[in-house]
Write an enzyme that holds these catalytic residues in place. Structure first.
Site, PDB file in Angstrom:
ATOM      1  N   SER A  22       9.893  24.945  25.955  1.00  0.00           N
ATOM      2  CA  SER A  22      11.065  23.609  26.145  1.00  0.00           C
ATOM      3  C   SER A  22      10.434  22.383  26.110  1.00  0.00           C
ATOM      4  O   SER A  22      11.086  21.340  25.698  1.00  0.00           O
ATOM      5  CB  SER A  22      11.711  23.697  27.556  1.00  0.00           C
ATOM      6  OG  SER A  22      10.673  23.708  28.537  1.00  0.00           O
ATOM      7  N   SER A  54       6.453  27.447  27.766  1.00  0.00           N
ATOM      8  CA  SER A  54       7.203  26.181  27.220  1.00  0.00           C
ATOM      9  C   SER A  54       5.877  25.181  27.079  1.00  0.00           C
ATOM     10  O   SER A  54       6.153  24.061  26.722  1.00  0.00           O
ATOM     11  CB  SER A  54       8.159  25.638  28.424  1.00  0.00           C
ATOM     12  OG  SER A  54       9.058  26.265  28.459  1.00  0.00           O
ATOM     13  N   LYS A 101       6.978  14.689  30.066  1.00  0.00           N
ATOM     14  CA  LYS A 101       8.283  15.399  30.060  1.00  0.00           C
ATOM     15  C   LYS A 101       9.042  14.834  31.012  1.00  0.00           C
ATOM     16  O   LYS A 101       9.048  14.568  32.321  1.00  0.00           O
ATOM     17  CB  LYS A 101       7.965  16.945  30.185  1.00  0.00           C
ATOM     18  CG  LYS A 101       9.136  17.859  29.774  1.00  0.00           C
ATOM     19  CD  LYS A 101       9.025  19.102  30.074  1.00  0.00           C
ATOM     20  CE  LYS A 101       9.798  20.278  29.951  1.00  0.00           C
ATOM     21  NZ  LYS A 101       9.288  21.735  29.884  1.00  0.00           N
TER      22      LYS A 101
END
Length: 377
Positions: free
Chosen positions: A96, A120, A20
């Site tokens: 997310s 997330s 990420k």
């Protein structure tokens, strides 16, 4: 598809991975999916988890997209683009860590890393039909991960199979035991508010495992969800509130930041009391059973076109976020059922017993594999 925000290759191993874009990779900028960091200089050092990936002989092939500033649950990003949910194309990828979930669902990498502050990892894993793990808080190093200060956030892996998820966890945690024999003897099914078409397949699957299952009540579950929202608001405002006036933050995240600014000391104090109370409740429940079971999502996720039009749904994290507050490890695994809907089952273990999540998940996986297909839920 907007899965990667940057592609590169580090290492030459057979196992591929990506991280990420809140996780530092030396000589590459971490932009957190936000225009405010468009000109951010490259990181000087690898995050500890990236160093672990490379030392394990994996091939790191890029940085992955996300909901801006990791502050949203849909995975929508109007600046970097939105990763398409390849497993369930009508639905949001979840946030997310949207790119991290889609990357493994699309078989672009063997495993990926995301971060989980309020669901997330587990929410996008459930939305995309893959496995996702939030480790025990503090178990995995966050050095080199945005934001620097947090009492909620954890780095964790995604994979398309439980076997690869186990390998990924062992790569980022040298203390993780991959050969532990099963210690799972009793499950606890947590009473919670979830749609019947979500809860029933989970109940049926748990019953099919053949393990004893006790009903478990966590009286502060809803309060812990609200406390999690209060705490993340306070911490995200501290980390990113200073960028609000730049006008470069997309309106959905900017709106949440404006609300986060209003979080006061009394609200934080009350949230911390709920944190302690809920943690005790979970710890107590886990003296009666080995692991707890809930749905990963309380309802089906919203359709992608709704999210692109501006709709929000923080309640999607109602069953995931409380365990960020308590710090317990939690794993989301896809529920096998015939109607082609994104349904996830969440397993929660005692702190430091992350290995138990995999043992419980293995038992569930084996129970469904031994059933004739016509009898599967």
């Amino acid at each position: 598809m907007s899965i990667f925000v940057e592609k590169f290759t580090l290492g030459r191993g057979p196992i591929t991975a990506a991280v990420k874009d809140t996780i530092d990779v030396a000589n590459h900028p971490s932009r957190a999916g936000s225009k405010v960091f468009a000109n951010r200089p490259p990181a000087k050092k690898h995050a500890d988890v990236v160093e672990a990936i490379l030392q394990a002989g994996c091939r790191l092939i890029g940085k992955l997209n996300l909901h801006e500033l990791a502050f949203g649950m849909t995975g929508i990003n109007h600046w970097t683009g939105t990763p398409r949910n390849v497993t369930y194309p009508d639905f949001i990828p979840g946030g997310s860590s949207s790119g991290s979930a889609v990357a493994v669902a699309a078989k672009r990498v063997d495993f990926s890393l995301g971060t989980d502050t309020g669901g997330s990892i587990r929410v996008p894993a459930a939305c995309c039909g893959v496995y996702g793990l939030k480790p025990t808080f503090g178990r995995i190093s966050r050095k080199g991960v945005m934001p620097e200060q947090t009492t909620l956030d954890c780095v964790g892996p995604f994979a398309a199979s439980l076997q690869m998820l186990r390998k990924a966890m062992a790569i980022i945690d040298s203390h993780f035991q991959t050969d532990q024999k099963s210690k799972i003897r009793k499950l606890g099914l947590v009473a919670c508010e979830a749609d019947s078409d979500i809860q029933k397949p989970i109940n049926d699957w748990v019953a099919q495992s053949g393990l004893p299952c006790l009903p478990i009540d966590l009286p502060s579950l809803k309060q812990a969800f609200e406390a999690g929202l209060t705490l993340i608001n306070a911490e995200v405002w501290q980390a990113y509130g200073g960028y609000l006036d730049t006008g470069k933050i997309d309106k959905d995240v900017a709106k949440r930041l404006v609300m986060a600014k209003q979080t006061g000391a009394k609200e934080i104090e009350a949230a911390e009391k709920i944190r302690s109370q809920f943690t005790r409740e979970v710890d107590d429940a886990l003296t009666k059973v080995d692991v707890l079971i809930t749905p990963s999502l309380p309802a089906l996720p919203m359709k992608c076109h709704e999210a692109l039009a501006g709709k929000q749904d923080l309640n999607i994290s109602a069953l995931a976020r409380p365990f960020n507050v308590s710090g317990h490890p939690a794993l989301s695994m896809p529920v096998p059922e015939t109607s082609n809907r994104p349904i996830g089952l969440q397993i929660i273990a005692p702190k430091g017993k992350d290995e138990w999540l995999f043992e419980a998940a293995q038992i569930l996986d084996e129970s469904i594999q031994t059933k004739p297909s016509k009898e599967r839920v």
